[in-house]
Design an enzyme around this catalytic site. Structure first.
Site, mmCIF file in Angstrom:
data_model
loop_
_atom_site.group_PDB
_atom_site.id
_atom_site.type_symbol
_atom_site.label_atom_id
_atom_site.label_comp_id
_atom_site.label_asym_id
_atom_site.label_seq_id
_atom_site.Cartn_x
_atom_site.Cartn_y
_atom_site.Cartn_z
ATOM 1 N N GLU A 120 0.819 -1.406 -0.083
ATOM 2 C CA GLU A 120 -0.033 0.095 0.058
ATOM 3 C C GLU A 120 0.741 1.282 0.061
ATOM 4 O O GLU A 120 1.753 1.163 0.818
ATOM 5 C CB GLU A 120 -0.979 0.144 1.237
ATOM 6 C CG GLU A 120 -2.232 1.083 1.102
ATOM 7 C CD GLU A 120 -2.817 1.332 2.168
ATOM 8 O OE1 GLU A 120 -2.187 0.761 3.397
ATOM 9 O OE2 GLU A 120 -3.918 1.834 2.329
ATOM 10 N N GLY A 253 4.941 1.289 11.037
ATOM 11 C CA GLY A 253 4.060 0.710 12.300
ATOM 12 C C GLY A 253 3.524 -0.547 11.834
ATOM 13 O O GLY A 253 3.803 -1.511 12.493
ATOM 14 N N GLU A 290 -5.657 -2.812 12.965
ATOM 15 C CA GLU A 290 -5.423 -3.504 11.836
ATOM 16 C C GLU A 290 -6.525 -4.458 11.655
ATOM 17 O O GLU A 290 -6.717 -4.648 10.682
ATOM 18 C CB GLU A 290 -3.956 -4.028 12.022
ATOM 19 C CG GLU A 290 -2.580 -3.167 12.308
ATOM 20 C CD GLU A 290 -2.555 -1.892 11.154
ATOM 21 O OE1 GLU A 290 -3.152 -2.420 9.797
ATOM 22 O OE2 GLU A 290 -2.159 -0.739 11.501
ATOM 23 N N HIS A 293 -9.437 -3.416 9.869
ATOM 24 C CA HIS A 293 -9.295 -3.370 8.487
ATOM 25 C C HIS A 293 -9.766 -4.741 7.693
ATOM 26 O O HIS A 293 -9.989 -4.409 6.772
ATOM 27 C CB HIS A 293 -7.951 -3.009 8.110
ATOM 28 C CG HIS A 293 -7.647 -1.324 8.171
ATOM 29 N ND1 HIS A 293 -8.458 -0.518 7.522
ATOM 30 C CD2 HIS A 293 -6.432 -0.908 8.743
ATOM 31 C CE1 HIS A 293 -7.783 0.797 7.851
ATOM 32 N NE2 HIS A 293 -6.398 0.421 8.420
ATOM 33 N N GLU A 312 -9.216 4.315 7.123
ATOM 34 C CA GLU A 312 -8.396 4.808 8.221
ATOM 35 C C GLU A 312 -8.987 5.523 9.563
ATOM 36 O O GLU A 312 -8.784 5.195 10.664
ATOM 37 C CB GLU A 312 -7.203 5.855 7.812
ATOM 38 C CG GLU A 312 -6.210 4.949 6.850
ATOM 39 C CD GLU A 312 -5.681 3.474 7.190
ATOM 40 O OE1 GLU A 312 -5.942 3.477 8.309
ATOM 41 O OE2 GLU A 312 -5.400 2.779 6.437
HETATM 42 ZN ZN LIG Z 1 -5.032 1.643 9.123
#
Ligand SMILES: [Zn+2]
Length: 838
Positions: A120, A253, A290, A293, A312
């Protein structure tokens, strides 16, 4: 349209190149002269369409390749496109890349390498040619050839392992579900793992050798989070397994690859023998983000990068919600309010943009991974949930997931389902927040009339440095608590609103802290709040401090008035309050130039901070509240920054005794930063040596932060030279540390001069996407408008237009600080001298 990719990847022995074979099933809808797909740094050996040869033309600038038949056009129909190619394995985290790390084998440190991917937003095209945009979903069969002892992990479970000659094996993974290219993942290395399951879903956390026991906290968190999300979304996690990988430092991260999430190990692993609430909160929050997502982003994906904020923003909001639900003692919502400040600072400036922003081409997608996308996005989702009610909001999310699973959406699709579930017009409420830049200042004016009160609420756009900003209004859900504590909810629109209250007295707006707006009280109401400050809830105190600080930056409040609020905190026990205050003091301190003036300001700060430190002391007491450890760390760091002699002495003593009595993890960042700031040569060498031999990502990180704060100019310069010249840190980490050094120690000039003098070398060391950050980050600590001009000029001279936005943003910040400096530095100094009685 791509439908399916079969990819076979063979890394070369030196792990700097790979060969690939891609077989792509495509559908051609209408006759075309050629097929265009994305490819970067790939070399094509052969391309065929249903076995007919194709000619290949690369377009480096557009990151594409054009495939044409030797003669004639391509008719509609289904085809098999086959490409043999080779590509690069990067040293930076883009596409397929190396991660170098050191492992302890007995007494020895051994150099190791693993392979990982970061796709990404637009790097899948570095691993395989394809349609590398989020709307082009397809299924994937992935196979990789690796050395026999290595472990390979991808989105799906391993389906077959075939031994090959020469000590190799081919690992094939099961066919994926339909997904966008940016979620494809591949990891290869010497790995251990920890295993468990939740609701029948197999879970693994992979680590490098010997570290799997440190994943226990992450595993327990994962089980709690997945079970909650299975229920919340009303749909179980859809893949046959969920792996998470702790990758050694050098990567970002975390990345939400479907079924194979990877993390910088410092953000996932944790030594339970050495407890630190700070790490627990960070790890838990990131895992929840995460994993959210897996539904919001992966199962349902934004159609284009202009809706990235929704992915996000939602994941960030869901993470806070989950932490608040299961670990209320962490006060994650209040923490979230603190993190929101970065977004509000950016969003109140000239360079802001609406959260929903047009993205012309995918090269610009990277600009959007900013505080406004994450934090304003999160705040707006929170306001929307509060406006619609928790149940209606959740029902809308469930409908949206069911209706759009395995496909792509825009924000309008979500608003549609939320409107259906709530019976309210979500698009009308949302549009001003998502399509306009900036946010409102809510003005609260109280008039006492015969013991009762009349409160007028009105809004205007809040800006820090943009007096000519377009006048805008929002639909603002304001919550107001009156003098009796009763709460009133008002939807404030263009026209002012008047409320009649039974009693005159203290009013508080934005209670619950959900609203993304600032509050300004009339002077009498502000006095009342200031007088009651120590007796208010911590969240009220924090909100008042945050808004007052922003009003001070905007020139609507005297710095002395803000500092008086800080002085009134006494032995405040809330770490969120101290986190804000210590940052605010740092901001003001850096605006004061003359050494004697700065010494006075430092002495005043030390006087204010010593009292709360006396309450918590240096050592954790058995059974103390979790917050005390956080407060302790912040105060020690801030006192060290102010050069407080007692703090320096104690930190040095603990550092010297670390062989006999290891520094505990909760206090380590503070002690290292105090010691490094005032280091002599021997201490500096000891810190560098420790960094070289450390294999624990968290220790390494604390040491890096500390070394960035070295305040003696010559020593700092030596450190910058070493970062640039050696491979002790990954290149991305080294460049980050170079550009962020001196920010915390008033030595930003040393860093700037160094970066300017070594610009070609620093830019060469930075990753392709990190290059645009180098100059803006290095210039950032300045409060000198001339530096801003120099930054913009240098950027235009050395970088292409893709870097201009970040340079302008940083230049704008510097000019803002220059304004605040000329106005507020004398006022802050006056406050300090008042405290000291000089
Ligand atoms: Zn994210």
């Amino acid at each position: 349209m791509p439908q399916h990719y079969a990819l076979r990847i063979v890394p070369a022995a030196g792990q700097d190149r790979f060969t690939g074979n891609a077989q792509i099933q495509i559908e051609v809808a209408k006759p075309v002269a050629a097929i265009e797909l994305n490819a970067v740094d790939l070399e094509f050996q052969k391309a065929t369409l249903d076995a007919a040869p194709l000619s290949v033309r690369l377009d480096r600038k557009r990151a594409t390749v054009l495939l044409s038949k030797i003669e004639g056009s391509i008719a509609p129909g289904r085809y098999r496109l086959e490409i043999e190619y080779s590509g690069l394995i990067a040293k930076h985290p883009i596409g397929l890349h190396q991660v170098s790390y050191r492992e302890r084998e007995g007494e020895k440190l051994v150099d190791k390498t693993m392979l990982a991917t970061q796709m990404e937003p637009v790097s899948a095209r570095r691993l395989f040619p394809g349609w590398d945009e989020p709307a082009f979903r397809a299924t994937f069969d992935l196979a990789v050839v690796v050395d026999e002892p290595l472990t390979a992990v991808s989105n799906m479970p391993v389906s077959a392992v075939t031994p090959l000659p020469g000590g190799k094996k081919e690992v094939a993974f099961a066919r994926s579900v339909s997904m966008p290219t940016y979620l494809v993942a591949l990891f290869v290395g010497e790995l251990d793992y920890l295993e468990d399951s939740v609701d029948g879903i197999p879970l693994r956390i992979y680590t490098t050798k010997g570290k799997s026991a440190r994943a226990r906290f992450a595993m327990a968190a994962t089980k709690e989070i997945v079970a909650y999300f299975n229920a919340y979304f009303g749909m179980r996690y859809t893949l046959p397994k969920l792996d998470q990988l702790a990758v050694p430092p050098g990567i970002f991260g975390a990345m939400e690859n479907w079924g194979a999430i990877n993390y910088n190990e410092g953000r996932l692993l944790y030594d339970e023998g050495d407890p630190s609430v700070r790490q627990q909160q960070r790890i838990y929050g990131l895992i929840a983000h995460e994993i959210a997502h897996m539904w919001f982003g992966n199962l349902v994906t934004m159609a284009w990068w202009d809706n990235l904020w929704l992915n996000e923003g939602f994941a960030t909001w869901m993470s806070t919600k989950t932490a608040e639900r299961f670990h209320p003692q962490w006060r994650s919502r209040l923490r979230g309010a603190l993190w929101r400040q970065d977004a509000m600072t950016d969003d109140a400036r000239r360079i802001t943009h609406p959260i929903q922003t047009p993205v012309k081409n995918d090269a610009r997608a990277m600009d959007l991974f900013d505080s406004i996308t994450y934090s304003k996005g999160e705040s707006f989702i929170g306001m929307l949930e509060s406006f619609l009610g928790e149940d209606a909001f959740r029902d809308g999310i469930r409908r949206y997931m069911r209706a759009h699973q395995y496909s792509n959406t825009t924000t309008a699709d979500l608003w549609h389902h939320l409107s259906q579930a709530s019976g309210r017009d979500v698009a009308a409420f949302a549009a001003p927040w998502t399509e306009q830049p900036g946010f409102p200042l809510v003005k609260v004016e109280q008039r006492c009339v015969n013991g009762g009160a009349e409160v007028t609420l009105r809004q205007e756009r809040f800006t820090l440095n943009d007096p000519r900003a377009q006048r805008l209004t929002w639909k603002v859900p304001v919550t107001l608590a009156d003098a009796t504590g009763a709460q009133h909810a008002v939807l404030l629109e263009r026209e002012p609103q008047r409320l009649r209250l039974k009693r005159c007295g203290m009013v508080r707006a934005n209670v619950g802290h959900v609203g993304y707006y600032r509050v300004q009280y009339d002077p009498k109401s502000l006095d009342l709040l200031a007088r009651e400050l120590p007796r208010l809830e911590a969240s009220d105190r924090l909100r008042l401090l945050l808004d007052s600080f922003a009003l001070m930056q905007a020139g609507q409040l005297d710095a002395g008035r803000y500092l008086a609020l800080v002085d009134a905190l006494g032995d405040e026990a809330d770490p969120r309050v101290w986190e804000h205050v210590t940052e605010a003091l740092r901001f003001l301190r850096e605006l004061i130039d003359a050494p004697a003036d700065r010494a006075d300001f430092d002495a005043a700060i030390a006087r204010v901070l010593r009292k709360p430190l006396t309450r918590v002391g240096w050592d954790a007491r058995p059974g103390e509240p979790v917050d005390d450890a956080l407060v302790r760390r912040q105060l020690i760091e801030a006192l060290g920054r102010a050069g407080d002699a007692d703090t320096l002495q104690e930190a040095r003593a603990r550092f010297a005794a670390r062989g006999a009595k290891p520094i505990d993890a909760a206090l380590r960042p503070a002690i290292l930063s105090v010691v490094a700031r005032h280091a002599d040569d021997a201490t500096f060498d000891a810190l560098v040596q420790w960094l070289r031999s450390a294999t624990d990502a968290d220790v390494k990180n604390d040491l890096r932060v500390a070394l960035r704060g070295v305040s003696e100019s010559e020593r700092l310069r030596r450190w910058l030279e070493r970062l640039l010249a050696t491979d002790e840190l990954s290149p991305g980490d080294a460049v980050y540390d170079i550009t962020h050094s001196g920010q915390d120690s008033g030595r930003g000039d040393v860093t700037w001069q160094f970066v300017r003098a070594n610009l070609p070398a620093v830019l060469a060391k930075a990753s392709p996407r990190g290059r645009a950050w180098v100059l803006p980050e290095a210039a950032q600590p300045s409060a000198d408008a001339a530096r801003a001009d120099e930054l913009v000029a240098l950027t235009k001279q050395h970088l292409d237009s893709g870097a201009y936005y970040l340079a302008e943003k940083s230049a704008d910040w510097i000019r803002l600080r220059a304004q605040v400096k000329s106005r507020e530095a004398p006022r802050a100094l006056r406050w300090a001298r008042g405290i000291l009685g000089t």
